[in-house]
Design a protein around this motif. Structure first.
Motif, PDB file in Angstrom:
ATOM      1  N   GLU A  56      64.554 110.783  -3.964  1.00 21.07           N
ATOM      2  CA  GLU A  56      64.725 109.492  -4.623  1.00 21.07           C
ATOM      3  C   GLU A  56      63.718 108.457  -4.165  1.00 21.07           C
ATOM      4  O   GLU A  56      63.625 107.383  -4.738  1.00 21.07           O
ATOM      5  CB  GLU A  56      66.153 108.982  -4.409  1.00 21.07           C
ATOM      6  N   THR A  72      82.829 118.965 -13.506  1.00 26.52           N
ATOM      7  CA  THR A  72      83.294 117.700 -12.932  1.00 26.52           C
ATOM      8  C   THR A  72      82.366 116.555 -13.324  1.00 26.52           C
ATOM      9  O   THR A  72      82.808 115.438 -13.586  1.00 26.52           O
ATOM     10  CB  THR A  72      83.354 117.809 -11.396  1.00 26.52           C
ATOM     11  N   ALA A  73      81.064 116.833 -13.349  1.00 25.90           N
ATOM     12  CA  ALA A  73      80.077 115.816 -13.706  1.00 25.90           C
ATOM     13  C   ALA A  73      78.840 116.506 -14.248  1.00 25.90           C
ATOM     14  O   ALA A  73      78.577 117.676 -13.938  1.00 25.90           O
ATOM     15  CB  ALA A  73      79.722 114.948 -12.500  1.00 25.90           C
ATOM     16  N   VAL A  74      78.099 115.795 -15.058  1.00 26.65           N
ATOM     17  CA  VAL A  74      76.791 116.256 -15.530  1.00 26.65           C
ATOM     18  C   VAL A  74      75.751 115.305 -14.961  1.00 26.65           C
ATOM     19  O   VAL A  74      75.779 114.099 -15.236  1.00 26.65           O
ATOM     20  CB  VAL A  74      76.727 116.275 -17.069  1.00 26.65           C
ATOM     21  N   LEU A  75      74.845 115.830 -14.142  1.00 28.66           N
ATOM     22  CA  LEU A  75      73.899 115.003 -13.400  1.00 28.66           C
ATOM     23  C   LEU A  75      72.500 115.139 -13.987  1.00 28.66           C
ATOM     24  O   LEU A  75      72.070 116.232 -14.363  1.00 28.66           O
ATOM     25  CB  LEU A  75      73.880 115.417 -11.933  1.00 28.66           C
ATOM     26  N   THR A  76      71.787 114.034 -14.052  1.00 25.34           N
ATOM     27  CA  THR A  76      70.388 114.032 -14.467  1.00 25.34           C
ATOM     28  C   THR A  76      69.522 113.868 -13.224  1.00 25.34           C
ATOM     29  O   THR A  76      69.599 112.842 -12.533  1.00 25.34           O
ATOM     30  CB  THR A  76      70.113 112.889 -15.456  1.00 25.34           C
ATOM     31  N   LEU A  77      68.736 114.867 -12.900  1.00 26.20           N
ATOM     32  CA  LEU A  77      67.911 114.823 -11.704  1.00 26.20           C
ATOM     33  C   LEU A  77      66.626 114.047 -11.972  1.00 26.20           C
ATOM     34  O   LEU A  77      66.098 114.079 -13.087  1.00 26.20           O
ATOM     35  CB  LEU A  77      67.574 116.243 -11.247  1.00 26.20           C
TER      36      LEU A  77
END
Length: 274
Positions: A54, A103-108
């Motif tokens: 990040e 549970t969640a959909v994450l955008t890297l």
């Protein structure tokens, strides 16, 4: 503003570090060159690495003035999926089990392309690498570049090159480790080509002055002195880094040890910056 710190300024470890890294490498070359010629030259070797972290060294944090400074060049590359040959459709069995929702959909984040610089001392006649001076970056201290850096390190030593490693970053995993190495906030290590099993090590804490370091050449030529403290002071004052830093705040993470935080507060208060 003149440089206040006897050694490393921890506020430079934040989003300004990419600029510090490039400027310090150039200043090290500038300092060494008069003592290298005509037999040797100093060159800047730049490599680009993809960093998917990040990037806390770029985004302004405590100790940085939000909105000041600039980010390094970023290249976003989208890889297109390979074309697939058309195949005739055929019936296939269907399961009656319901599929569990995630549970969640994450955008890297897209990888950021970072410039990492090595100062290389080379034989002027043959262009043979003699000594590599590595300014350790936060990217070097986390995966996957930590693995790549260690592979590069092994290759240099196996090839019989001198290696001077300068780590002025507190966060991350130090990419070199030796048995009996003293604990330190910052560190410098020199491995000479004639004895790769012997390491000269400088353990540096926040109040410590930055050392004058040896830069090995080919025998029988003597080492050239590298005044690391003078190089950093010159870079800081030429770039006016004080205009981009807020010394009333805590420095970028990780948190300082209690003794270092107390020493820092005394230094900044005595200089009228807190």
């Amino acid at each position: 503003m003149r440089y206040l710190f006897p050694g490393m300024d921890p506020y430079l470890e934040g989003y300004l570090w990419p600029d510090v890294h490039l400027a310090l490498a150039a200043q090290i070359r500038r300092q060494l060159e008069p003592f290298l010629r005509p037999k040797y030259v100093a060159r800047l070797a730049i490599r680009m690495v993809g960093d998917a972290a990040e990037g806390i060294e770029i985004a302004p944090t405590n100790g940085d003035r939000p909105g000041s400074g600039s980010q390094p060049d970023i290249e976003v590359v989208k890889r297109m999926p390979p074309a697939r040959a058309a195949v005739p459709s055929a019936p296939f069995a269907q399961s009656s089990l319901p599929i569990s929702p995630p549970t969640a959909v994450l955008t890297l984040p897209e990888p950021i392309q970072r410039r990492l610089v090595t100062v290389e001392v080379r034989d002027a006649a043959s262009n043979e690498l003699v000594t590599a001076i590595e300014l350790i970056s936060p990217t070097n201290k986390r995966m996957p570049d930590l693995h790549r850096y260690r592979s590069k390190r092994r290759a240099l030593l196996t090839a019989g090159k001198n290696l001077l490693e300068i780590d002025l970053i507190r966060r991350g995993t130090r990419p070199f480790a030796f048995s009996g190495m003293p604990a330190a906030t910052y560190a410098v290590a020199l491995t000479r080509s004639d004895n790769p099993n012997r390491v000269e090590f400088w353990a540096l804490n926040l109040p410590d002055p930055l050392p004058v370091l040896p830069t090995p050449l080919l025998p029988p030529d003597p080492d050239v002195a590298l005044d690391l403290g003078s190089a950093l002071r010159t870079v800081y004052e030429e770039a006016d880094y004080d205009l981009s830093l807020d010394y009333t705040q805590a420095p970028p993470p990780p948190a300082l040890r209690e003794a270092d935080a107390s020493w820092l507060a005394t230094l900044l208060s005595g200089s009228g910056l807190r």
